[in-house]
Structure formats: structure tokens, C-alpha cells
Scaffold this motif. Structure first.
Motif, PDB file in Angstrom:
ATOM      1  N   LEU B 144      -1.155  22.049  -1.484  1.00 60.91           N
ATOM      2  CA  LEU B 144       0.283  21.350  -1.049  1.00 60.91           C
ATOM      3  C   LEU B 144      -0.054  20.204  -0.281  1.00 60.91           C
ATOM      4  CD1 LEU B 144       3.105  22.133  -1.930  1.00 60.91           C
ATOM      5  CD2 LEU B 144       3.169  23.497   0.070  1.00 60.91           C
ATOM      6  N   LEU B 145      -0.884  20.386   0.585  1.00 63.91           N
ATOM      7  CA  LEU B 145      -1.027  19.145   1.604  1.00 63.91           C
ATOM      8  C   LEU B 145      -1.451  17.929   0.757  1.00 63.91           C
ATOM      9  CD1 LEU B 145      -3.128  19.247   4.867  1.00 63.91           C
ATOM     10  CD2 LEU B 145      -3.932  17.637   3.011  1.00 63.91           C
ATOM     11  N   PHE B 146      -2.378  18.070  -0.246  1.00 59.73           N
ATOM     12  CA  PHE B 146      -2.760  17.136  -1.332  1.00 59.73           C
ATOM     13  C   PHE B 146      -1.602  16.302  -1.827  1.00 59.73           C
ATOM     14  CE2 PHE B 146      -4.841  15.785  -5.152  1.00 59.73           C
ATOM     15  CZ  PHE B 146      -5.840  14.614  -4.480  1.00 59.73           C
ATOM     16  N   VAL B 147      -0.532  17.443  -2.236  1.00 57.70           N
ATOM     17  CA  VAL B 147       0.674  16.863  -3.004  1.00 57.70           C
ATOM     18  C   VAL B 147       1.031  15.764  -2.010  1.00 57.70           C
ATOM     19  CG1 VAL B 147       2.950  17.172  -4.049  1.00 57.70           C
ATOM     20  CG2 VAL B 147       0.907  18.638  -4.138  1.00 57.70           C
ATOM     21  N   GLY B 148       1.553  16.175  -0.550  1.00 62.02           N
ATOM     22  CA  GLY B 148       1.973  15.344   0.339  1.00 62.02           C
ATOM     23  C   GLY B 148       1.222  13.938   0.451  1.00 62.02           C
ATOM     24  N   TRP B 149      -0.057  14.273   0.595  1.00 59.35           N
ATOM     25  CA  TRP B 149      -1.036  13.341   0.959  1.00 59.35           C
ATOM     26  C   TRP B 149      -1.134  12.238  -0.258  1.00 59.35           C
ATOM     27  CZ3 TRP B 149      -5.089  13.217   4.380  1.00 59.35           C
ATOM     28  CH2 TRP B 149      -6.105  12.447   4.352  1.00 59.35           C
ATOM     29  N   GLU B 150      -1.067  12.417  -1.634  1.00 60.06           N
ATOM     30  CA  GLU B 150      -0.673  11.720  -2.578  1.00 60.06           C
ATOM     31  C   GLU B 150       0.577  11.017  -2.573  1.00 60.06           C
ATOM     32  OE1 GLU B 150      -3.376  10.809  -5.164  1.00 60.06           O
ATOM     33  OE2 GLU B 150      -4.142  11.760  -3.360  1.00 60.06           O
ATOM     34  N   LEU B 178      -6.307   1.710  -4.375  1.00 60.00           N
ATOM     35  CA  LEU B 178      -7.861   1.990  -4.938  1.00 60.00           C
ATOM     36  C   LEU B 178      -8.786   2.749  -4.043  1.00 60.00           C
ATOM     37  CD1 LEU B 178      -8.250  -0.683  -7.428  1.00 60.00           C
ATOM     38  CD2 LEU B 178      -8.056   1.430  -7.926  1.00 60.00           C
ATOM     39  N   MET B 179      -8.587   1.935  -2.745  1.00 62.46           N
ATOM     40  CA  MET B 179      -9.308   2.458  -1.666  1.00 62.46           C
ATOM     41  C   MET B 179      -8.996   3.861  -1.107  1.00 62.46           C
ATOM     42  SD  MET B 179     -10.550  -1.034   0.662  1.00 62.46           S
ATOM     43  CE  MET B 179     -12.073   0.085   0.922  1.00 62.46           C
ATOM     44  N   ASN B 180      -7.694   3.977  -1.147  1.00 64.04           N
ATOM     45  CA  ASN B 180      -7.341   5.476  -0.794  1.00 64.04           C
ATOM     46  C   ASN B 180      -7.787   6.419  -1.948  1.00 64.04           C
ATOM     47  OD1 ASN B 180      -5.655   6.202   1.616  1.00 64.04           O
ATOM     48  ND2 ASN B 180      -4.947   4.193   0.771  1.00 64.04           N
ATOM     49  N   ALA B 228     -12.012  11.873   3.130  1.00 68.66           N
ATOM     50  CA  ALA B 228     -10.569  11.800   2.776  1.00 68.66           C
ATOM     51  C   ALA B 228      -9.834  11.101   4.083  1.00 68.66           C
ATOM     52  CB  ALA B 228      -9.990  13.207   2.686  1.00 68.66           C
ATOM     53  N   ALA B 229     -10.113  11.505   5.524  1.00 69.62           N
ATOM     54  CA  ALA B 229      -9.723  10.966   6.264  1.00 69.62           C
ATOM     55  C   ALA B 229      -9.752   9.450   6.454  1.00 69.62           C
ATOM     56  CB  ALA B 229     -10.032  11.708   7.667  1.00 69.62           C
ATOM     57  N   CYS B 230     -11.090   8.969   6.393  1.00 65.49           N
ATOM     58  CA  CYS B 230     -11.580   7.489   6.215  1.00 65.49           C
ATOM     59  C   CYS B 230     -10.546   6.673   5.520  1.00 65.49           C
ATOM     60  CB  CYS B 230     -12.767   7.618   6.061  1.00 65.49           C
ATOM     61  SG  CYS B 230     -14.188   8.010   7.340  1.00 65.49           S
ATOM     62  N   GLY B 231     -10.439   7.342   4.118  1.00 61.62           N
ATOM     63  CA  GLY B 231      -9.572   6.614   3.436  1.00 61.62           C
ATOM     64  C   GLY B 231      -7.797   6.474   3.957  1.00 61.62           C
ATOM     65  N   LYS B 232      -7.410   7.651   4.243  1.00 59.40           N
ATOM     66  CA  LYS B 232      -6.155   7.357   4.669  1.00 59.40           C
ATOM     67  C   LYS B 232      -6.045   6.750   6.023  1.00 59.40           C
ATOM     68  CE  LYS B 232      -3.192   9.476   2.470  1.00 59.40           C
ATOM     69  NZ  LYS B 232      -2.954   8.783   0.885  1.00 59.40           N
ATOM     70  N   SER B 233      -6.731   6.945   6.952  1.00 56.09           N
ATOM     71  CA  SER B 233      -6.647   6.333   8.242  1.00 56.09           C
ATOM     72  C   SER B 233      -7.363   5.000   8.455  1.00 56.09           C
ATOM     73  CB  SER B 233      -7.251   7.267   9.382  1.00 56.09           C
ATOM     74  OG  SER B 233      -6.559   8.620   9.363  1.00 56.09           O
TER      75      SER B 233
END
Lengths: 583, 640
Positions: B144-150, B178-180, B228-233
């Protein structure tokens, strides 16, 4: 001298056939006594009623035949097995749907048949008949007779009756093929070819029957089998060639009817030339009846053959199956006329049916029964759609069918429902999952694998892949290609007759809207039809109702058989017993 | 916590989501009032969050962790995933940050976007972002976190490219997206590994049983979560998108690319704390990534003349601090989140200030054409000034309380680590002071490098203070920059507040005495700021970038990050796809085309037999029969 004893006749056993043939006779009387105005309605009610009655009769007989394994009259002159009843049910159902397509006069108010088929095309008499609004309601009794023959075809133990049934089903069809309202010479040419070649095939079959009698001194299938299988019988050891020749010759007659190569040559020409509703009827019902007869006769005879002869028969079936799939798909891929394409498609399907049959056992029979139902629904539906896609001249007068593939471009936008239904039928024929065609092909190929004929199954799968090309091409054409009003040559050479010294193009003088055609000479008649197509505008006419019903039933059937096939699969499994347990 | 309060949790997500849906569906009819609907949805969400927070504060610390399930989301045999919400101090901290700062930025945007005819759509996306971000932090399982993540990724993409009529903006959106995706793959793989290892995806099971699992697997999961964190942050090596993301409207940069979304990676790692503790190697890598990024961002920030890109580099660097803290283990988790919260305030304030400056300077972002603006934009000057002092870490501004704790924590430990990480954090603070002061002085101090009449080859500008709708949020955020750190640090209140989630950390002594660290930090900060003062307030600033040493030139182009990516990934990728296409064309297609051609030729040949003559058809029938007989005979004889 024995005293003549009137045979005991179990009329119930005859009922599925009898209802239809009797209605045909009544139909002839209707032509004589009912006023012209009312004839069509009376004929239609009579015809539909008779076919429905036949279906009911089959249903009523079902439990009895399933329990007893057989039902027969007069030494097997008419003999019902579960498989026979299954074929009869399929034939009657498809014939019922076929009649609906035949009956539809569409929004143009004209049916697909010549006002009076006896008129010479292009004469003043023909014009007068057209002006008078005559209609040829004899087509209904003719269809009934043909259907009666088809119902009898797989339902006999007697080879003479088999032959009679073949003729009863064929002769009305020859006539029906010649009755097209438009492109009448093409229609008559098709009928004549069909008649000539059909007679030829009948003769070969009759020869085969004679040889059977010569070898076993009987025309009863079961009796012949028991005599062949008799270990003391000298026939198989002394005259094996005679026996295999008999079996092969009978097969030729049957293979001709199902349109298997190399006995298929009539199919494209006849399917194209015949009035499209009749083509639909033929493609669906005749194939079902003929394959039913083939299972009954060939499978039964095979039981009487010893190992080498049986292998010979199987070799023959292999050759025919491979040839048929090859011809159907390869030639189908280069067609530019939708009716011809569907004709080659039906040839290819004959090949797949033969693949299902190579085991000569009940697994194959079951696969065959499901296949003809799935194939019949899709094919009948597809041809029914073809009847509604028409050409239109500059004055807005609706002409004949727009059969050139390029004319189907953009149909999806013009008429999304129709295009959807047609796509569904094509996908089913292609054997895409969730349609009836997928399960049918799956059943056919797995039957072959079970019989050890995996190379045939592999070839069948490959042929299916090639076939997908021309089915999907048509879908792409309908859905993704914008409609082209001024159709240019699409670069594909027209299929079929391209003989440089072909017959004159007399097939088209009557075809409305084709007078402006170019280069009349030096092309085969059928080619000219396609060369001239693609000129007029394309219009989708509305069904009066019956065709729409038929298309809907076919579409729903194709989907239901694809998604929830369990009930029908159970039914076909029950109906797989093609031989009586022993009369 | 009461069940009524728990049942409010889904509404935190639903409220802004409904707002977004209404705004998108209502169409042009809502153009005149749609932005207020967006503000209303955001405010209502904040109020709901506040109610839950107050309820949570009213119970004992042990009772502050609760889950609230709406029902089963996925039921696939052995795997069930609930539509469940996690309510605990960590998620509520995010809820308050996102909704409070988010609402302020909504209000700011009403004025900032007032001339944009797509303002309603903008607010729809902002609402969508809030909904997705809250789903991300409230989810009680990784899926569910991933849904929010996307969802936040989608909102980010839509908002970066909001002005997509200008091609570079659309390209920037695509680049971020793309990088995300690369990072998202990390999260997906992490979830696969969790499924394989723990057979579940909910926090309770995964984090509760991480201790017992194989350390190698834990390390693999930890590294994938880090990816994952590197992409988002925007951490190394997936940092390159953040600078380009400044193409979006400034409120977006403030909310998504500074205060909230980019910190989601930190949230993910802190949330997965128990798992990371069972994977020391992964923790070390996290710390290294954080340390490298904080230096990287700081260096880049020193050379940027674009005010938003300088702030973006600063964001990257500050998140590097948080990452470093998250990599230090339980001792750092609370400080990471602490810094995340204070940073959310002062960085959002700085971005809104930058937006206000741009508002007054005809949307110009080049600081070399600013200068001496303090007199004309007094509110902006003062609010940004507080933000500046906060990020510098000057006591008692809020950044001091949080950043200093991270530096102290970096000095804790044994062996080489405290010396390396501590030094990096310390030096980073000095560089931060330099580049943020540079930004501040270039903008507000020094001589004007613009003029009202465009004389002397300068640009013509008519700076003016922004309207109240913009300045009020800036003032509120400035107040946060001033006092929030002190309030939350009082009595270690915030650390204790997070303890139910992060666990209690023993207070270890750093390798250097704390006063020494504070002294060193403040010294470096003062030196950095003074350097900037001398360079950019007292001396003339050239209006175009002057020639500079290699390092500065490299920093101006983000230390060649795009070249590196293009060389290492893009070109090889292109070669790979090209060779695949080539193989597809020459081998696969050729095979099929050959088959198709063969079929076509066979078909044409067969067509030749179809002459239309009945006599020929009859001949084929008979000849065909002959062929069949021949084959049968051949087969029979060869078979014996």
C-alpha cells in the motif's frame, strides 16, 4: 417365394428427418396453392417450424438413444447413434440460423435471390420480373430438402441410403447456388461447376460403394465390417487392394463435400458465386453433415480393417489433412475477396477437422462434434455479416455485397457493432482463447496428439498461425484503417482465376454498377468480380431482424462456448459414440 | 486511541483524493472557484490530522501505535494484504508536516498561480499529491505504501511538467519520472524479497521477524530499499532529476521537491529501521550514500546562479544529512526525522521566498541579475532571512537543533567511521553556510544588478512585494524556521515522541566532546557566511558567470552528473536497444517475413491452379486421388 411382410417402422426414429422432408413437400404445395403475397410468410413459418420440430425430435430421442446406444428402422436403413443425433442437432440448429439469414430482405426490401431464377440474365423478361417484384419463395422448400438430406446423411447404416442422402442434400444446393439476385452469371457458373464436380465426386463414391459390395456382398456398414473383421474371411488377405480402394473412393465423395484438398477446387468459386445466405448455409451445414457422415462411415469401416490397411487409410488421411491445411491457409492468405477468403478459411477448417479425425476413435468424434458447432456458428455469422455490407452507386441505390477486402476498410467506424461481431467470428476461426474456436482447435489437436499424430498437430498449429494472419488482417482493416472512398488497387493481385486465356467476363453484365469496369477481356470471370469491386461506395444496410438475430445468436454462442463450454463439452462427450453397440 | 479516531484515518487519504477527483471531473466550470475547493480539501485534511494528533497525545506512549484496517485488499491464498493504515507518532509527524505545510502552500498558490488559466488543474494535482503522500506515510504495509509511492511520483511528474507547452519542462518531468522508475524497481524487488523471506508485506510481520531472518537477505532487502530511497530522495547515484524538477511551478518545488515528497526515502528507511538494524552492511552503505550526497549537493550549490537550482542542490545536501542519520541506526532515526521536519519548514519557506522574488522580478531566476532587493521586498527578505539562519544552523533557529544533533550523532561510534562521517557532516555545515549565504546576499544584499529603466545594459525590472496570500504563508513558515526546532527539542520531546517507532537509543558519547563539536560547527558556519559576505555583498558581482577553476566549472554543470549518466547508462542502453532492434529486424523479423513470403508464394502458386475451369478442377480431383494412392503405396512399401 416369401410372402411380403410390411416392415415394422419406428416412426420416432425417422422423425428428425421426416419432419423436415415432409415440410419440404408441403412447401412445394404451398407454392402451388397459396397466393403469391402470402407465400413468403407461410414458407418461412413452415421452414422455421420444421427445423425447430426437428430439433425437438432430436431432443426427444436423445435419452432413448443414449441409453440403448442406437435406434434404427428396417435393418439400419435409418440408424441413429448418439453421435448421429449430435450431428443432426448441430445441422438443424445451423440450418435454422441459416434460414434466418436467407429470409432477411434488409432495409433495401430485396432478398439475395433473383426475382425469377429461370430468366436469362440481362433479358427483358428478367427486368420485367424485377419490376413486378416477384420473389423466388421456392428457396425455402429447397433448403428443407437439402437439410433433410443432411440430416439423413450421417444417419444410416446402408451405403445406398448414404448415397441417396448425398444426392438429396446436393441437388437442391446446386439449384440454390444459381439463384443469386446479383452477379447472376457468376452464380450460375458456380452452380454449374458445383453440379459437374459434385456429380463427379458422387460417381467416385458410388464406385467405392460398389467395391464394398463386391468385397463383402453387402451394403450394410456394420455387416460389411463384421465380414471384413471375420478372421476366416479371405477378403482382407486375398484382396486388400480392393478393400482399400473401396474405402478411399467412398472417402473421396465425403471429402469432396467437406472441401478437403485436393477435392476442394470447387469451394472458392462456389462459395463466392452462390448467394451469400446460401453460402452461409452450405459452409456451416453441409460441412457438419458431411463430416458427420465421414465419422460414421469411415470410422466404422476402419474398424473392419486389419493393421496394414488401417495404416494405409491413416496415411491417406494424413496426406489429405496436410494438403488441406496448407492449401486453405496459404491460398487464404493471398485472397482479396472476403467471400473467397472465408471459403479458403473453411477449407483450412476442413483440414483441422481431419486432424481431429486421424485417430478414428471416439476422442476424435467428440472433438469433431464440438469443432463443427464452433466452426459453424462462426462461419455462418461471418457470412451473415457479409450480406449486410453492400455497395452503393452514385444515386444511392444499394447494390450487391461489397466483397473486396479494401472496401471493408474502416467498417469499425461506420458500424461498430457489426465489426465487433465480425471480429469475434474471425477471432474464433483464428482460435484465439476465450472464443469457441480456441477450445475447438485445442480439442482437435489434442485428439490428434492422443492418437499419436503429433506431427499433424504441429502442422495444424503452424497453419493456425498463418491463418491468424489473414483473419487479423481483416480486423485491422476494419478497425484501424480509415475508409477509402476511392479505393486504389491495394497491390495484391486478385486471387483465383488468373488464367490468361480465361473465360470471357460474362459473369458481370448483369451486376449493377459494374458497367464502368475496365479491361473486360482476358481475365477469368471470378477475377473480374474482384477487379471491378472497390469502385462503388460502401454502405452497411440494416437487417430486417432475422439476420441480426442470427448474428447475435452466433456471436453469443461463440463467446459462451469459449467461456463456459462445460455443458456443451459434456454433451459432445456423451455424443461421441458413433457406432451402434451392435445392431 | 479511540476507535472513532482510528476510523478517521482513511479520511486523511480520501478527503484530498475526493478534492482531486472533483477538481478534475468538474472541468472548466470550476475554473473560478476550484482553487478554493483545493484549499478547503487540504485544510480539512489538516483538521482531521489535528484531531487524531490531539487524541494520540492524550494517551500513553505505548498506546500510540495502532493500525486501522478498512478491509482486505488482496486475498491471494497464502498472501493477504490489508487496506490498512498505520497510526503512530512517525506517520502522524508526516501527516502534520504534509497537511500543514501543504495547506500553506495551497494558499500561496492561489495568488502565485492566479494568472494561469489551468489553475484548477494545478490544484487538482496538488490535492492528488497530498492524498498520495498521506497514503504513503499511513500505509501499514509495503504494498500500500508503494501505491502512495507511485502516486506521489505521478503527481510530481504531472506538476514538474505542468507548463509542458515549453519543451524543457516536459523533458524535465520525463527525466524525473524515468529516474524514479529505477528507484521504484528497487522497492519492487525489495517487496519480492520480503515475500520470499517473510511471506508477508505488512510492517508488523516483516519488521517483527527481520531479526530471525538471514542477514544476507536482510542486507539485500535493505540495499533495495536504499535504491528506492535514492530515487525518490534524489540521492547519489539517482540525484540528477531534482535540479531539472525545478521546471515546475515554485509552490510545487516548495511542497514536493523540498518539504515532503523527496523526504519519502528517509521515511522509508526509518520505517524499515528494525530490518536495517539486522543488516549492518546496508546501514553502512546508507550512511556513505548520505555523506557523499551531502557533499555533492553542497558543492553544486556553491556554483549555481539559478536561485531555484541552488535551493534544489541544498535540498539534496540536507536530505543527505537525513540519510546519513538514518544510516547511523536508532541513534540517528529520530534526528533524521527531526531534521526532516525543521527542514520541511525552512526549506519550504526559502522556496516560497524564492517564488516571491521571482514574482517580483518577472520570473527571472538568475541571481546574478538580482541584488539589493531587501529594501523593495521587506517581508520576503525577513522571512527568507529566518530560513537562511535556520539552514545555517545558527542558534536558536530551528536548523541548529536538528542539524547539530546529526553532526553529533555522526561523531558517535568506533573506528574510522565517526571521524569520516563526523568530518563530512562538519565540513558540509561550513559549505552550506557559504552557499546559502551566497544565495541570500546575491539576492538581497550588494549592488542592484538590475534597474527600473534598463540603463547601463542592465535588465529592466520593477520588483514589488507579493500579495498577502503569498506573504502570510511565508511568515507562518518563517515563524516555524525560528521556533520549531527549539519547541520540539525542549526536553528531547520530539525524540521521546518518536520512541514508540524508532525505539529507545542509548545516549553514546561522541568521539569529540559535544561543546567542541558545536564550537567547530559554528566556527565553520561563521567562516562560510563571512566568505560569502565578502565575495557577494561587498564586491561587485558580475552579471554573467566569470571564468572559474575546474571544480567550479564542474559544479556549475552539477559535477557532470548528466554526462556520467549518459555515458554509463544512456549510451550503453541505446546501444543495447539498437542491437536488439537490429537482431529483431535481421533475425526475428527476417524469419517471419521469410515464412510470410513463403506462404505468399505458395498461395500465389496454388492460386494458379484455381483457373475457373471445371475440367481442370476435375483433373485436380482425380490427379489428387492418384497422388494420395501413390503416397499410400510408397509409405506402405517403405514401412515394409
Amino acid at each position: 417365394m416369401n410372402e411380403f411382410v410390411a416392415p415394422e417402422i419406428d416412426w420416432a426414429v425417422l422423425s428428425p428427418v421426416l419432419v423436415v422432408l415432409a415440410a419440404g413437400v408441403v412447401g412445394v404445395l404451398v407454392e402451388a396453392f397459396v397466393p403469391a403475397r402470402a407465400r413468403r410468410v407461410v414458407q418461412l413459418v413452415l421452414t422455421l417450424g420444421a427445423l425447430a420440430g426437428s430439433l425437438v425430435a432430436v431432443a426427444l430421442l436423445w435419452d432413448r438413444v443414449l441409453t440403448d446406444g442406437l435406434a434404427f428402422v428396417v435393418d439400419g436403413t435409418v440408424l441413429l447413434t448418439p453421435f448421429t443425433l449430435g450431428i443432426q442437432a448441430v445441422v438443424a440448429l445451423l440450418a435454422l440460423l441459416g434460414v434466418l439469414v436467407v429470409a432477411d430482405r434488409t432495409s433495401t426490401g430485396q432478398d439475395a435471390f433473383a426475382p425469377t431464377a429461370a430468366a436469362v440474365p440481362g433479358t427483358a423478361y428478367e427486368d420485367a420480373a424485377r419490376q413486378a417484384g416477384l420473389q423466388q419463395t421456392e428457396i425455402y422448400p429447397l433448403m428443407l430438402f437439402a437439410t433433410g438430406g443432411m440430416l439423413l446423411f450421417p444417419a444410416t447404416d446402408n451405403l445406398i441410403v448414404l448415397f441417396i442422402a448425398l444426392e438429396v442434400l446436393s441437388l437442391p444446393l446446386y439449384v440454390l447456388c444459381a439463384t443469386a439476385r446479383r452477379r447472376r452469371l457468376l452464380s450460375q457458373e458456380a452452380a454449374f461447376k458445383y453440379f459437374l464436380l459434385g456429380s463427379f465426386a458422387s460417381a467416385l463414391m458410388l464406385f467405392g460403394i460398389a467395391l464394398v459390395y463386391g468385397a463383402t456382398a453387402t451394403v450394410s456398414l456394420e455387416l460389411a465390417v463384421s465380414r471384413l473383421a471375420n478372421p476366416d474371411s479371405p477378403v482382407l488377405t486375398m484382396m486388400p487392394d480392393l478393400v482399400i480402394a473401396a474405402v478411399l473412393l467412398i472417402s473421396v465423395g465425403l471429402l469432396f463435400k467437406i472441401g478437403a484438398a485436393p477435392f476442394h477446387t470447387w469451394t472458392p468459386d462456389v462459395y463466392q458465386g452462390a448467394p451469400t445466405p446460401i453460402t452461409a448455409f452450405m459452409a456451416a451445414c453441409v460441412k457438419a453433415a458431411a463430416i458427420g457422415a465421414m465419422v460414421r462411415v469411415l470410422f466404422t469401416l476402419a474398424a473392419g480393417l486389419d493393421e496394414p490397411l488401417r495404416r494405409d487409410l491413416e496415411t491417406g488421411l494424413w496426406v489429405v489433412a496436410i494438403l488441406t491445411m496448407l492449401v486453405g491457409t496459404a491460398a487464404g492468405a493471398v485472397q482479396t475477396d472476403v467471400k473467397r477468403m472465408l471459403a479458403y478459411s473453411s477449407i483450412a477448417h476442413a483440414g483441422f477437422l481431419l486432424v481431429a479425425m486421424v485417430g478414428l476413435d471416439e476422442v476424435g468424434a467428440q472433438a469433431v462434434l464440438f469443432y463443427v458447432l464452433a466452426y459453424g456458428l462462426a462461419t455462418l455469422g461471418a457470412f451473415a455479416v457479409v450480406t449486410l455490407v453492400r455497395e452503393q452507386d452514385a444515386d444511392g441505390v444499394v447494390l450487391g455485397e461489397a466483397t473486396h477486402l479494401s472496401q471493408w476498410a474502416g467498417l469499425g467506424r461506420r458500424s461498430p457493432l457489426l465489426a465487433t461481431a465480425f471480429s469475434l467470428f474471425l477471432l474464433s476461426m483464428a482460435g484465439i482463447p476465450l472464443t469457441a474456436g480456441f477450445l475447438a482447435k485445442f480439442g482437435a489437436f489434442s485428439a490428434a496428439v492422443e492418437a499419436g499424430a503429433w506431427p499433424l498437430a504441429v502442422i495444424g498449429v503452424l497453419a493456425s498461425i498463418v491463418a491468424v494472419f489473414f483473419y487479423v488482417r481483416l480486423i485491422v482493416l476494419m478497425v484501424l484503417t480509415p475508409p477509402v472512398e476511392e479505393t486504389a488497387d491495394d497491390g495484391v493481385t486478385p486471387a483465383g482465376a488468373v488464367a490468361a486465356d480465361g473465360t470471357p467476363d460474362d459473369g458481370f453484365r448483369d451486376g449493377e454498377g459494374v458497367e464502368d469496369g475496365p479491361e473486360p477481356a482476358r481475365t477469368g470471370t471470378l477475377t473480374a468480380a474482384r477487379a471491378l469491386a472497390g469502385r462503388a461506395a460502401v454502405v452497411v444496410v440494416a437487417s430486417q431482424g432475422p439476420t441480426a438475430v442470427a448474428i447475435t445468436v452466433c456471436a453469443v454462442g461463440v463467446v459462451l462456448l469459449g467461456i463456459v463450454p462445460a455443458a456443451v463439452l459434456d454433451w459432445t462427450t456423451q455424443a461421441a459414440a458413433f457406432r451402434p453397440f451392435g445392431p | 486511541m479511540t476507535t472513532q479516531t482510528l476510523s478517521l484515518a482513511p479520511w486523511l487519504v480520501a478527503t484530498p483524493l475526493i478534492g482531486a477527483a472533483l477538481l478534475l471531473l468538474i472541468g472548466r466550470r470550476g475554473d473560478r472557484w476550484g482553487h478554493w475547493l483545493g484549499v478547503l480539501a487540504s485544510t480539512a485534511t489538516f483538521v482531521i490530522g489535528l484531531v487524531i494528533l490531539l487524541d494520540m497525545l492524550g494517551v500513553d506512549a505505548e498506546q500510540r501505535v495502532a493500525t486501522s484496517s478498512v478491509g482486505t485488499w488482496i486475498d491471494a491464498g497464502p498472501l493477504t494484504v490489508d487496506l490498512g493504515f498505520q497510526l503512530d507518532p512517525l506517520s502522524m509527524t508526516f501527516v502534520m508536516l504534509v497537511t500543514f505545510v501543504g495547506t500553506l502552500i495551497h494558499v500561496y498558490s492561489v495568488a502565485y498561480m492566479s494568472h494561469d488559466h489551468d489553475r484548477r488543474r494545478f490544484f487538482a494535482y496538488l490535492n492528488l499529491f497530498v492524498a498520495a503522500m498521506l497514503l504513503l506515510v499511513l500505509a501499514d504495509n509495503y504494498l500500500l505504501l508503494f501505491v502512495g509511492w507511485e502516486g506521489v511520483g505521478l503527481a510530481s511528474y504531472l506538476l514538474i511538467g505542468f507548463w509542458d507547452h515549453h519543451l524543457p519542462n516536459a523533458v524535465a518531468g520525463k527525466k524525473a519520472f524515468l529516474m524514479n522508475r529505477v528507484g521504484d524497481m528497487g522497492l519492487i524487488v525489495a517487496m519480492m524479497l520480503m515475500l520470499a523471506t517473510f511471506g508477508a508485506l505488512d510492517f508488523g510481520t516483516v519488521l517483527g521477524s527481520a531479526d530471525a531472518a538471514d542477514q544476507g537477505l536482510n542486507t539485500a532487502i535493505g540495499l533495495m530499499l536504499l535504491l528506492a530511497a535514492c530515487g525518490k530522495s534524489a540521492q547519489l547515484p539517482l540525484q540528477a532529476w531534482l535540479g531539472d524538477a525545478m521546471a515546475g511551478p515554485t509552490p510545487v518545488s516548495a511542497l514536493i521537491h523540498a518539504a515532503t515528497m523527496v523526504t519519502a526515502g528517509v521515511y522509508l528507511l526509518v520505517r524499515s529501521g528494525p530490518l536495517l538494524e539486522a543488516a549492518p552492511d546496508a546501514q553502512l552503505v546508507i550512511a556513505i550514500v548520505g555523506a557523499l550526497t551531502l557533499l555533492f549537493g553542497a558543492v553544486v550549490g556553491c556554483a549555481k546562479d539559478d536561485i531555484k537550482k541552488a535551493l534544489a542542490a541544498s535540498t539534496m545536501s540536507q536530505i543527505g544529512y537525513m540519510m546519513l542519520a538514518a544510516g547511523l541506526g536508532p541513534i540517528g532515526y529520530a534526528f533524521a526525522i527531526f531534521h526532516l521536519v525543521t527542514h520541511g519548514f525552512f526549506k519550504a519557506g526559502l522556496f516560497l521566498g524564492a517564488g516571491s522574488v521571482m514574482h517580483g522580478m518577472d520570473d527571472d531566476v538568475d541571481m546574478r541579475r538580482f541584488g539589493g532587493l531587501w529594501r523593495l521586498l521587506p517581508v520576503t527578505w525577513i522571512t527568507m532571512g529566518f530560513g537562511w539562519l535556520a539552514i545555517l544552523g545558527v542558534p536558536p533557529f530551528s536548523g541548529f537543533w536538528s542539524k547539530d544533533k546529526i553532526i553529533e550523532a555522526a561523531f558517535v561510534g568506533e573506528g574510522w567511521r565517526p571521524w569520516v562521517f563526523g568530518t563530512v557532516a562538519l565540513v558540509g555545515a561550513g559549505i552550506t553556510a557559504y552557499y546559502m549565504s551566497r544565495l541570500f546576499f546575491m539576492t538581497f544584499a550588494g549592488r542592484r544588478r538590475w534597474s527600473a529603466d534598463g540603463a547601463d545594459g542592465t535588465v529592466e525590472r520593477h520588483p514589488h512585494e507579493s500579495p498577502l496570500l503569498m506573504t502570510v504563508p511565508m511568515v507562518v513558515l518563517a515563524l516555524g524556521s525560528v521556533g520549531l526546532g527549539w519547541v520540539l527539542a525542549a526536553g528531547d520531546g520530539f525524540v521521546h515522541w518518536l520512541e514508540p517507532v524508532t525505539g529507545h537509543a542509548e545516549h553514546d558519547e561522541p568521539v569529540l566532546a559535544v561543546p567542541v563539536i558545536i564550537g567547530l560547527t559554528l566556527t565553520l558556519v561563521v567562516v562560510g557566511a563571512a566568505l560569502a559576505w565578502v565575495q557577494y555583498a561587498t564586491r561587485a558581482v558580475p552579471t554573467t558567470a566569470p571564468p572559474a577553476p575546474a571544480l567550479v566549472r564542474a559544479a556549475r554543470v552539477d559535477l557532470h552528473q548528466d554526462d556520467v549518466n549518459e555515458t554509463l547508462v544512456m549510451r550503453p542502453g541505446q546501444y543495447l536497444t539498437r542491437s536488439m532492434v537490429f537482431a529483431d529486424r535481421t533475425a526475428v523479423d527476417a524469419g517471419w517475413l521469410g515464412l510470410a513470403g513463403g506462404v505468399g508464394r505458395l498461395g500465389s502458386w496454388l492460386r494458379g491452379w484455381q483457373s475457373g475451369y471445371a475440367r481442370q478442377y476435375a483433373a485436380i480431383t482425380l490427379g489428387g486421388l492418384g497422388v494420395i494412392v501413390l503416397v499410400i503405396w510408397l509409405v506402405a512399401t517403405t514401412a515394409g
